[in-house]
Enzyme design. Structure first.
Site, PDB file in Angstrom:
ATOM      1  NE  ARG A 135      25.611  25.601  13.095  1.00  0.00           N
ATOM      2  CZ  ARG A 135      26.337  26.455  12.020  1.00  0.00           C
ATOM      3  NH1 ARG A 135      27.507  27.233  12.456  1.00  0.00           N
ATOM      4  NH2 ARG A 135      26.128  28.193  11.783  1.00  0.00           N
TER       5      ARG A 135
ATOM      6  CB  SER B 261      34.682  27.451  17.024  1.00  0.00           C
ATOM      7  OG  SER B 261      33.938  26.527  16.122  1.00  0.00           O
TER       8      SER B 261
ATOM      9  CE  LYS C 228      27.386  28.271  16.285  1.00  0.00           C
ATOM     10  NZ  LYS C 228      28.122  28.559  17.018  1.00  0.00           N
TER      11      LYS C 228
END
Lengths: 221, 221
Positions: free
Chosen positions: A44, A113, A142
């Site tokens: 990511r 998600s 995040k």
């Protein structure tokens, strides 16, 4: 190849970017983490130039292939295809799962998600192969992860659907048992491995906790 | 189909996002702009959820197809493929042109941005079908566009390579003649069309300026 047996790869799911952490490259972190027991790797990376993502991504991809574990790319289906990754992981604002599937074909993994029951329902409609549920606990990794939701959603999702689920968001050695007790098939972590002085030991300890709790779950009536 | 004859579509290149402007939807803006003489449309949307980009993008894509002008997607090759767009436009930090080409095939357009001679050289190596050179003038539309570079690079690029080039960044009716005089094949604009009270008239006026200057350029010795 991994899609049909994806449940086996859920126990310890590593999410990582490409920046150095504690003096280690992403590749070094991943190598140590896999040696410690990581079973799944997601790249990511939101900020690096994509040519760098391709260059470093191909190394991560080879590492995972050599160790027989899945490697997926967050968000970018085009990058996943170019890396011949094993699939993608998409958030609610990324490409819908069914659209990603059109591009990837039937063999690749599409993980999604979910932070609410509605999001989980949508992810199921979009053909998710597994769900990442969270943020379970508060996280600073995040920025857009949203408020911590605890383990209720995870429990509800596992009660409602037969789908592999990893909990994500602020998971540590301390709270991992709680996540597993809520029915998770595994835990997804970033900093609990990447920011540790010894990623291999950190991964090994987390994996031990997960495995112990998976055994406990199986023994429940 | 557009790739082989791409020079023809350079004169007035519209870049637009999906947010409403002056009470008009992106689709309405594009429709009026095309009626006014826009010859190329690029969708550049960095913030909207991708499911919305797909929903609105397919309408823009059909509009352009019905009017016989190219429609490309900024950055996201996966989205371009799903929309069956005519190609992509990539910046220096997006997928390299040759990688985008692998995914898109030989018929699609790959345009590349360049703000320095080195970037232009790289874009040429990456097989660009056209270049977007800028930011020529100061712009508030694109936060990361960098400082204004004027028309020198545009002139240098046109002197060095035989490739279609549009100038981009802060271009208005007032300075468009200067951009064309530097050798541009056209101008790329955002707010000079999208933020005007009448996008059709704005486009028509800009197109008139471009066409007049293209004629002048052809008459030069």
């Amino acid at each position: 190849m991994f899609r049909k047996n994806i449940h086996s790869y859920m126990p310890l799911y590593l999410v990582l970017g490409l920046h150095e952490q504690e003096g280690r490259s992403a590749l070094e972190i991943a190598r140590e983490a896999i040696a410690g027991g990581v079973t799944f790797v997601q790249l990511r990376e939101k900020n690096a130039p994509l040519r760098q993502v391709l260059e470093q991504g191909i190394q991560l991809r080879e590492l995972c292939r050599n160790h027989g574990i899945p490697f997926v790319v967050n968000d970018r289906v085009d990058v996943a295809i170019l890396l011949d990754a094993d699939g993608v992981h998409v958030g609610q604002d990324d490409l819908p799962g069914l659209e990603a599937r059109k591009l990837l074909g039937d063999d690749k993994i599409v993980g999604i998600s979910a932070g609410t029951l509605e999001e989980a329902e949508w992810a199921m409609e979009q053909g998710a192969d597994y769900l990442g549920v969270g943020a379970i606990y508060a996280t600073f990794t995040k920025q857009d992860a949203g408020a911590a939701i605890g383990t209720d959603l995870l429990r509800e999702v596992k009660g409602r659907w037969n789908i592999p689920v990893v909990g994500i968001g602020g998971i540590t050695r301390g709270n991992a048992p709680e996540v597993m007790a809520a029915g998770a098939d595994g835990i997804a972590v970033v900093s609990a491995i990447t920011k540790q002085s010894n990623p291999q030991i950190a991964a090994s300890e987390l994996r031990g906790i997960v495995d112990k709790n998976r055994l406990l779950n199986q023994q429940l009536p």
